[in-house]
Design an enzyme around this catalytic site. Sequence first.
Site, PDB file in Angstrom:
ATOM      1  CB  SER A 256      -0.947  -0.157   1.191  1.00  0.00           C
ATOM      2  OG  SER A 256      -2.066   0.573   0.830  1.00  0.00           O
ATOM      3  CE  LYS A 260      -0.090   5.131  -1.909  1.00  0.00           C
ATOM      4  NZ  LYS A 260      -1.217   4.838  -2.738  1.00  0.00           N
ATOM      5  CD1 TRP A 347      -7.970   2.860  -1.716  1.00  0.00           C
ATOM      6  CD2 TRP A 347      -9.632   4.257  -2.423  1.00  0.00           C
ATOM      7  NE1 TRP A 347      -7.885   4.355  -1.233  1.00  0.00           N
ATOM      8  CE2 TRP A 347      -8.826   4.689  -1.758  1.00  0.00           C
ATOM      9  CE3 TRP A 347     -10.671   4.290  -3.116  1.00  0.00           C
ATOM     10  CZ2 TRP A 347      -9.060   6.175  -1.414  1.00  0.00           C
ATOM     11  CZ3 TRP A 347     -11.354   6.024  -2.983  1.00  0.00           C
ATOM     12  CH2 TRP A 347     -10.643   6.603  -1.932  1.00  0.00           C
ATOM     13  CG  HIS A 398      -5.835  -2.725   1.124  1.00  0.00           C
ATOM     14  ND1 HIS A 398      -4.860  -2.527  -0.103  1.00  0.00           N
ATOM     15  CD2 HIS A 398      -5.296  -2.024   2.151  1.00  0.00           C
ATOM     16  CE1 HIS A 398      -3.924  -1.462   0.298  1.00  0.00           C
ATOM     17  NE2 HIS A 398      -4.168  -1.360   1.502  1.00  0.00           N
TER      18      HIS A 398
END
Length: 417
Positions: A256, A260, A347, A398
């Site tokens: 998550s 990144k 998402w 997630h």
Amino acid sequence: MKKTRNLAVLMTIGVIQAGTGYCQTLESWKASPEIVEKLSRSRSEINYYEEKVPPYTLPDVLADASGNKVTSAREWKNKRRQDVLELFRENVYGRVPATPYTKSFKVVNEDKNAINGDATLKEVEITISSEGKSLVIHLTLFVPNKAKKPAPAFLLINNRGPANTDPARKVKSEFWPAEEAVARGYAIAAFYNADVDPDNYDEFRDGIHGLLDRGARQPDAWGTIAAWAWGASRCMDYFETDKDINRKKVAVLGHSRGGKTALWAGAEDQRFALVISNESGCGGASLARRRFGETVARINSSFPHWFCTNYKKYGNNEDAMPVDMHMLMSLIAPRALYVASAEEDLWADPRGSYLSLYHSVPVFKLLKTKTSLPEAMPPMNKPVIGGNVAYHIRNGAHNLLVKDWNWFMDFADKVLK
Ligand code: GTR
């Protein structure tokens, strides 16, 4: 079985939406309509419908702003790679300041008999000092006792709190499965991202910003993600001093916001041999121009400290960005890159993440790696490995699970061992 697969290839539908790069086989994953409905109901301002993805044109990763195309590995390495990296510093993550600092490493605890004698635990303090102030990054590391040394290693950027990387192993979290990695001959390490920069918006007063930032904040000054990525590089500095770790075989991994960060760490620091980005979504693996799931505008309003100020210009203005995330992935080439998604995590736009990886492949090819990917996504729970790149979409929510790690380690067995 073989027959089915051939049929699926023949049934490739190709581009069904002009300019959105939507390509599908019978076997490919596609978002479950129930999940799309459910998520759309909970956030009606967010798009989860594939048919509502607007047409877009991705910038050509191999061509500069005046359209000149790079045609050799040399030109990529000497010029274009640096230009793309600069575009990301300027427009997305920001620049690390040139402030001088000193660093030191101290192994504050070592246990040769950790994990039932299978591993050596090292707890390392990485101290960063500048002008009388300092900050400590706590690195936890297990080295497999029985495996050949120096060992390949995984470094997790831990964005979920220190309990997930318990050195005493009282808590065993799937987020950082030390026992499993050690059993497969890997060293496994982690640092807590907040040691480098707490994850809050305080106008960049705390953490490494408080230590190294000088003068008025510029629109291209580093944000918190760049700070965490910088922290990963300081852990790499330590690995280079540890004879148990194979410095040429270090994977950086994050989930998550950590995913990144892993991509940016791998772009900025070419010492990482493998980059793994799990469900990183907007500002990470997924293509901004698809405006699917979390968007640039949304992420900048929820997390104003993650990126540089210039990135805010691209909220609801994605087409003006001189980059998209396939270009970030191309900065990892020719090294190894694994991108992963989860079925319920729309998402983070699984398809946008896969397409990003797919559109980075020309750079891997230019750099002479045997890398290729089909345009259509793989089925759920079936990783696709195309030379130096890999991807999976797992069922479920997630999260970063042992199931994901096992697939990452299967890939690492091929590219790191
Ligand atoms: C969400 C954010 C995502 C992702 C995630 C996480 O709230 O919108 O971009 O980074 O947090 O880090 O778990």
